[in-house]
Design a protein around this motif. Structure first.
Motif, short mmCIF file in Angstrom:
data_model
loop_
_atom_site.label_atom_id
_atom_site.label_comp_id
_atom_site.label_asym_id
_atom_site.label_seq_id
_atom_site.Cartn_x
_atom_site.Cartn_y
_atom_site.Cartn_z
N ASP A 139 0.85 -1.18 0.00
CA ASP A 139 0.00 0.00 0.00
C ASP A 139 0.89 1.24 0.00
O ASP A 139 1.78 1.37 0.85
CB ASP A 139 -0.91 -0.02 1.23
N ALA A 140 0.68 2.14 -0.94
CA ALA A 140 1.55 3.31 -1.08
C ALA A 140 1.51 4.19 0.16
O ALA A 140 2.55 4.68 0.63
CB ALA A 140 1.16 4.11 -2.32
N ARG A 190 2.16 9.17 -7.87
CA ARG A 190 1.14 8.58 -8.75
C ARG A 190 0.36 7.49 -8.02
O ARG A 190 -0.88 7.43 -8.12
CB ARG A 190 1.81 7.99 -10.00
N ARG A 191 1.08 6.65 -7.26
CA ARG A 191 0.40 5.59 -6.51
C ARG A 191 -0.53 6.18 -5.45
O ARG A 191 -1.64 5.69 -5.24
CB ARG A 191 1.44 4.68 -5.85
N GLU A 195 -4.73 5.86 -4.90
CA GLU A 195 -5.29 5.21 -3.72
C GLU A 195 -6.01 6.18 -2.78
O GLU A 195 -6.68 5.75 -1.84
CB GLU A 195 -4.15 4.51 -2.94
N THR A 196 -5.86 7.49 -3.00
CA THR A 196 -6.52 8.48 -2.14
C THR A 196 -7.35 9.42 -3.00
O THR A 196 -7.21 9.48 -4.22
CB THR A 196 -5.49 9.28 -1.33
N GLY A 197 -8.20 10.20 -2.34
CA GLY A 197 -9.07 11.11 -3.06
C GLY A 197 -8.39 12.39 -3.47
O GLY A 197 -7.27 12.69 -3.02
N PRO A 198 -9.05 13.19 -4.33
CA PRO A 198 -8.47 14.46 -4.80
C PRO A 198 -8.14 15.44 -3.69
O PRO A 198 -7.22 16.25 -3.83
CB PRO A 198 -9.56 15.00 -5.73
#
Length: 280
Positions: A139-140, A190-191, A195-198
């Motif tokens: 997980d990043a 990028r990762r 995996e997360t929101g804006p």
């Protein structure tokens, strides 16, 4: 986290090769007063000085507060207790300190900085081995967290530092491992974006830039079932503490067997040799 230490030693008599640098490695020395038991024999144990259980009972503290008190008590008694323990070790000894894993002990307290400074003043070469479980690379965001913890310890302790990804023998996915050994900021960002929101975009950029500005964090994978992997980690540690740097190269005296025709050639005069080259 492990701290490996080697006292400054005179040049050994064996050649300075990875296979021949023999270490007088002592049993690990735990510095965790909260540990209940160990599955390995130890050289000396901080619980002989102070234990978390006793502190919690006598001072009515919780686990976290009790551990902080134990560390401060160890720091106050470091010279007397650790100095006495180290008296039985000499120039050729190689010590391993098994340290507790709570990151706040390294980022918020001065105990371990005091600990390593004492070792250096006593003539030991010290290297920190920071161990991070391999599941952090799945997980990043989790990997960024582990990398920041490693960076915090590196900046706080200011010592030769090796970051190790442990338990690679049970790593579920080794594809893309190289991306985490030498983290690339753009790839991490990028990762994180995937995996997360804006709304976390600016935070992600700031965290990645922090790692990039220091450019200190890299990892070495460790698979305990792979001898080459273990050797690689040991090589990095040896390089960090300059283990064997003063080793002498061992040479052997031997008589070279010279062919009989070569003996005859050696008796040739220079003129005969030149005639042979011209074909005369």
């Amino acid at each position: 986290k492990l701290s490996t230490s080697q006292r400054a030693q005179p040049p050994p008599t064996e050649p300075a090769t990875q296979s021949s640098l023999r270490r007088n490695v002592s049993q690990p020395s735990p510095t965790d007063p909260a540990a209940e038991s160990f599955s390995y024999p130890v050289s000396f144990d901080v619980r002989d000085l102070v234990t978390l259980e006793d502190v919690m009972e006598e001072l009515s503290l919780g686990p976290n507060g009790g551990l902080l008190y134990c560390m401060e008590y160890l720091e106050d008694n470091l010279h007397e207790w650790l100095g006495e323990q180290l008296q039985s070790y000499g120039e050729d000894d190689y010590l391993i300190f098994d340290c507790p894993g709570q990151i706040e002990l390294y980022s918020h307290l001065s105990m371990f900085r005091t600990f390593v400074d004492y070792l250096k003043r006593d003539g030991w070469s010290v290297c920190v081995v920071y161990c991070l479980d391999c599941h952090f690379i799945t997980d990043a965001a989790k990997f960024i967290s582990g990398a920041l913890q490693a960076l915090s310890a590196m900046v706080k302790l200011e010592l030769p530092h090796i970051n190790v990804l442990t338990k690679m023998d049970i790593c579920p996915d080794k594809q893309g491992l190289d991306d985490f050994l030498y983290p690339e900021p753009k790839e991490l960002q990028r990762r994180l974006a995937n995996e997360t929101g804006p709304r976390f975009r600016q935070l992600n950029r700031a965290v990645v830039q922090l790692l990039d500005e220091f450019s200190l964090v890299a990892f070495t994978p460790l698979d305990i079932k792979d001898e080459e992997s273990i050797t690689e980690v040991l090589y990095h540690i040896d390089s960090a503490i300059q283990f064997g740097e003063d080793a002498d190269v061992k040479t052997r005296d031997f008589e070279e067997q010279v062919p009989e025709d070569q003996d005859q050639d050696d008796d040739m005069t220079m003129g005969e040799y030149m005639q042979g080259l011209r074909g005369d």
